[in-house]
Design an enzyme around this catalytic site. Structure first.
Site, PDB file in Angstrom:
ATOM      1  N   GLY A 276     -12.296  -4.134   2.962  1.00 53.04           N
ATOM      2  CA  GLY A 276     -13.314  -5.021   2.405  1.00 53.04           C
ATOM      3  C   GLY A 276     -14.618  -4.249   2.220  1.00 53.04           C
TER       4      GLY A 276
ATOM      5  CD  GLU B 107      -2.555  -1.372   2.602  1.00 53.78           C
ATOM      6  OE1 GLU B 107      -3.682  -1.865   2.615  1.00 53.78           O
ATOM      7  OE2 GLU B 107      -1.951  -1.046   3.648  1.00 53.78           O
TER       8      GLU B 107
ATOM      9  CG  ASP C  32     -11.557  -8.181   0.664  1.00 55.83           C
ATOM     10  OD1 ASP C  32     -10.448  -7.697   0.934  1.00 55.83           O
ATOM     11  OD2 ASP C  32     -12.499  -8.162   1.468  1.00 55.83           O
TER      12      ASP C  32
ATOM     13  CG  MET D 108      -8.394  -5.862   9.925  1.00 60.31           C
ATOM     14  SD  MET D 108      -7.471  -7.384   9.619  1.00 60.31           S
ATOM     15  CE  MET D 108      -7.143  -7.939  11.277  1.00 60.31           C
ATOM     16  CD  GLU D 109      -5.043  -1.948   9.445  1.00 62.03           C
ATOM     17  OE1 GLU D 109      -5.790  -1.513   8.544  1.00 62.03           O
ATOM     18  OE2 GLU D 109      -4.633  -3.122   9.485  1.00 62.03           O
TER      19      GLU D 109
END
Ligand code: ADE
Length: 251
Positions: free
Chosen positions: A80, A14, A218, A194-195
């Site tokens: 996601g 990233e 995704d 997740m962050e």
């Protein structure tokens, strides 16, 4: 006048293109994190890899702010898609961040950050607007940045840019059932990562303006695992490089 801008990502793919754009960058390592300092579009940039998950993101954001004193912080990476219509290749610019796995009930309402009296953290409006403009610009470049096979493989013909809520938790959401549970519990969520909400909380504590831009790798469903890996390897860097360069240009 140039500002001190921090760019944070979870994983190397990233951040790769952004580092490639900073030829003068110098690397330092502290607390298990690599920091790259250099210049981009007239700004002093510190780029750092946070690693995956809320603890890694929060400790990185804290150390980064204490050590490098950025004027503004941008988090860029993948997420996601949760809401219907948020497809692989789309971009989500966050306007609210919530930890979907935070639950101190019955002491506090589900999702509320204890001591804060709220569940959702908000980004800096002006910086969010800049990321939105940069994201709209980036999607117009994709056909030039990616070859026809990659575009076809990921179905990236007309990606959309969305603005809305991103939910964060220490889980890679990789089943359709779990994704459906999230959609039902949090109907305003556009994407899951997740962050972001962890970084949002740290930035709120320090009063550092921040914003988040995420490309959808995704659909957080039964195929999420393979889609995520392919997207990360083949596409993610092109998006983050374009978006960040344009955003810094607009600042
Ligand atoms: N980041 C990218 N895809 C994700 C997913 N499916 N769950 C959590 N974080 C993600």
């Amino acid at each position: 006048m140039g500002q001190r801008i921090a760019i944070v990502s979870a994983v190397h793919e990233e951040l790769a293109e952004i580092l490639a754009l900073m030829p003068d960058e110098q690397r330092t390592t502290a607390g298990g994190r690599d920091y790259w300092q250099g210049h981009l579009q007239g700004h002093e940039v510190t780029a750092v890899l946070a690693g995956i998950g809320k603890v890694a993101a929060a400790t990185t954001a804290t150390a980064l702010i204490e050590r490098f004193r950025p004027d503004q912080l941008i988090f860029t990476g993948v997420a996601g898609g949760v809401a219907y219509g948020v497809e692989v290749g789309d971009i989500v610019v966050g306007t609210a961040f919530l930890q979907h796995d935070l639950d101190a009930s019955p002491l506090f309402p589900r999702w509320e950050v204890p001591g804060r009296g709220r569940s959702r953290m908000e980004p800096d409006r002006a910086l969010t607007q800049v990321l939105h403009e940069a994201a709209k610009d980036a999607v117009t470049w994709l056909p030039k940045l990616l070859d026809a096979d990659t575009l076809r493989l990921f179905g990236l013909h007309t990606p959309s840019v969305h603005q809305g809520e991103i939910v964060t938790g220490d889980r890679f959401v990789a089943t359709s059932a779990e994704s459906e549970t999230l959609r039902t519990a949090l109907p305003t969520a556009l994407a899951v990562d997740m962050e972001s909400a962890a970084v949002a909380q740290v930035c709120a504590d320090y009063g550092v303006p921040f914003a988040v831009v995420r490309t959808i790798s995704d659909r957080a469903d039964d195929e999420a695992h393979t889609d995520f890996q392919h997207f990360l390897q083949q596409v993610a860097r092109h998006y983050s490089g374009r978006i960040v360069r344009k955003a810094l240009n607009l600042l």
